[in-house]
Design an enzyme around this catalytic site. Structure first.
Site, PDB file in Angstrom:
ATOM      1  N   THR A  27      63.107  -1.620  15.284  1.00 48.26           N
ATOM      2  CA  THR A  27      62.066  -0.967  16.093  1.00 48.26           C
ATOM      3  C   THR A  27      61.864   0.469  15.600  1.00 48.26           C
ATOM      4  OG1 THR A  27      62.709  -2.268  18.012  1.00 48.26           O
ATOM      5  CG2 THR A  27      61.480  -0.257  18.469  1.00 48.26           C
ATOM      6  N   SER A  29      58.997   3.821  14.078  1.00 45.81           N
ATOM      7  CA  SER A  29      57.868   4.126  13.200  1.00 45.81           C
ATOM      8  C   SER A  29      58.152   3.731  11.748  1.00 45.81           C
ATOM      9  CB  SER A  29      57.524   5.611  13.297  1.00 45.81           C
ATOM     10  OG  SER A  29      58.640   6.412  12.984  1.00 45.81           O
ATOM     11  N   GLY A  94      68.625   4.255  18.816  1.00 50.23           N
ATOM     12  CA  GLY A  94      68.250   4.158  20.229  1.00 50.23           C
ATOM     13  C   GLY A  94      67.252   5.201  20.663  1.00 50.23           C
ATOM     14  N   GLU A 102      68.668  -4.246  19.309  1.00 52.89           N
ATOM     15  CA  GLU A 102      68.904  -3.934  17.889  1.00 52.89           C
ATOM     16  C   GLU A 102      70.345  -4.273  17.511  1.00 52.89           C
ATOM     17  OE1 GLU A 102      65.700  -0.265  17.417  1.00 52.89           O
ATOM     18  OE2 GLU A 102      67.770   0.215  17.875  1.00 52.89           O
TER      19      GLU A 102
HETATM   20  C1  5RP Z   1      64.817   2.603  18.155  1.00 54.74           C
HETATM   21  C2  5RP Z   1      65.615   3.080  16.993  1.00 54.74           C
HETATM   22  C3  5RP Z   1      64.862   3.549  15.786  1.00 54.74           C
HETATM   23  O1  5RP Z   1      65.315   2.830  14.686  1.00 54.74           O
HETATM   24  C4  5RP Z   1      65.116   5.015  15.577  1.00 54.74           C
HETATM   25  O2  5RP Z   1      64.759   5.716  16.781  1.00 54.74           O
HETATM   26  C5  5RP Z   1      64.341   5.558  14.404  1.00 54.74           C
HETATM   27  O3  5RP Z   1      62.973   5.550  14.688  1.00 54.74           O
HETATM   28  P1  5RP Z   1      61.876   6.073  13.663  1.00 54.74           P
HETATM   29  O4  5RP Z   1      61.861   5.118  12.516  1.00 54.74           O
HETATM   30  O5  5RP Z   1      60.600   6.044  14.468  1.00 54.74           O
HETATM   31  O6  5RP Z   1      62.233   7.475  13.244  1.00 54.74           O
HETATM   32  O7  5RP Z   1      66.817   3.102  16.995  1.00 54.74           O
HETATM   33  O8  5RP Z   1      65.632   2.318  19.254  1.00 54.74           O
END
Ligand code: 5RP
Length: 213
Positions: A27, A29, A94, A102
């Site tokens: 999950t 971006s 998280g 996850e």
């Molecule tokens: C979501 C996560 C994401 O992997 C983490 O927050 C990184 O997010 P991004 O790729 O948007 O920087 O652990 O629960």
């Protein structure tokens, strides 16, 4: 933080996708770039197991079948981002509140490829507040347990996880031994899961399109 590095990492992870595989999908971006790239291979894979409602919606929109982990059995590959990554590929995750699913999908997968931009690399985990998913009635109890361990718990007010639970973000911890802290916190009743991926770290970390040494 670099969106270009996130895109490069998401696209580079495609090289780990094998024909006919079922892919575990994280999950965030960075993963969104991976899902976009995975769509080009949608006819060559069986589908994906998703770690969040957000990723499920993205996968379905691009025509990638979303499968139930209970039906697929073990997976060969899990691809996900992270909020922090230490030199031993141990992670804080998280930030998007999806840590529990996850962690489940990572555990079910033979290989965990973590995709990050260079801002996520740290020597010691803990500058990014550590997310912990808690059963709502245990919020204060867990807050006190965290304070007893020297952390500052902050309730992520207004956020409800996909599992109907709440998130506490812990500030002020320099996590010298993430495996021990993960084990310790996992014993506390009311904690659903801890955003430390130390007992089961990533196997490969891509920083942009480069494999982290
Ligand atoms: C979501 C996560 C994401 O992997 C983490 O927050 C990184 O997010 P991004 O790729 O948007 O920087 O652990 O629960």
């Amino acid at each position: 933080m670099s969106n270009n590095e996130k895109r490069l990492a998401g696209e580079a992870a495609i090289r780990y996708v094998e024909k006919d595989a079922i892919i575990g999908v994280g999950t965030g971006s960075t993963v969104a770039f991976f899902i976009d790239a995975l769509a080009d291979l949608r006819d060559q894979i069986q589908g994906a197991v998703s770690s969040s409602e957000q990723s499920t919606a993205h996968l379905k929109k691009l025509g990638i079948p979303v499968l139930d982990l209970n039906a697929t059995g073990a997976l060969t590959l899990y691809v996900d981002g992270a909020d922090e990554c230490d030199p031993l590929r141990r992670l804080i995750k998280g930030g998007g509140a999806a840590l529990t699913r996850e962690k489940i999908v990572a555990e079910a997968s033979a290989q965990f490829v973590c995709i990050i931009d260079s801002s996520k690399r740290v020597d010691i985990l803990g500058k990014f507040p550590l997310p912990i998913e808690v059963i709502p009635m245990a919020r204060s109890l867990i807050g006190r347990e965290i304070a007893r361990r020297g952390g500052q718990p902050v309730w992520r007010d207004g956020v409800v996880t996909d599992n109907g639970n709440w998130i506490i973000d812990v500030h002020g911890w320099q996590i010298a031994d993430p495996v021990a802290l993960e084990r310790d916190l996992n014993q506390l009743p009311g904690i659903v899961s801890v955003g430390l991926f130390a007992r089961r770290p990533a196997d490969i970390v891509l920083v942009g399109d480069q494999v982290m040494a």
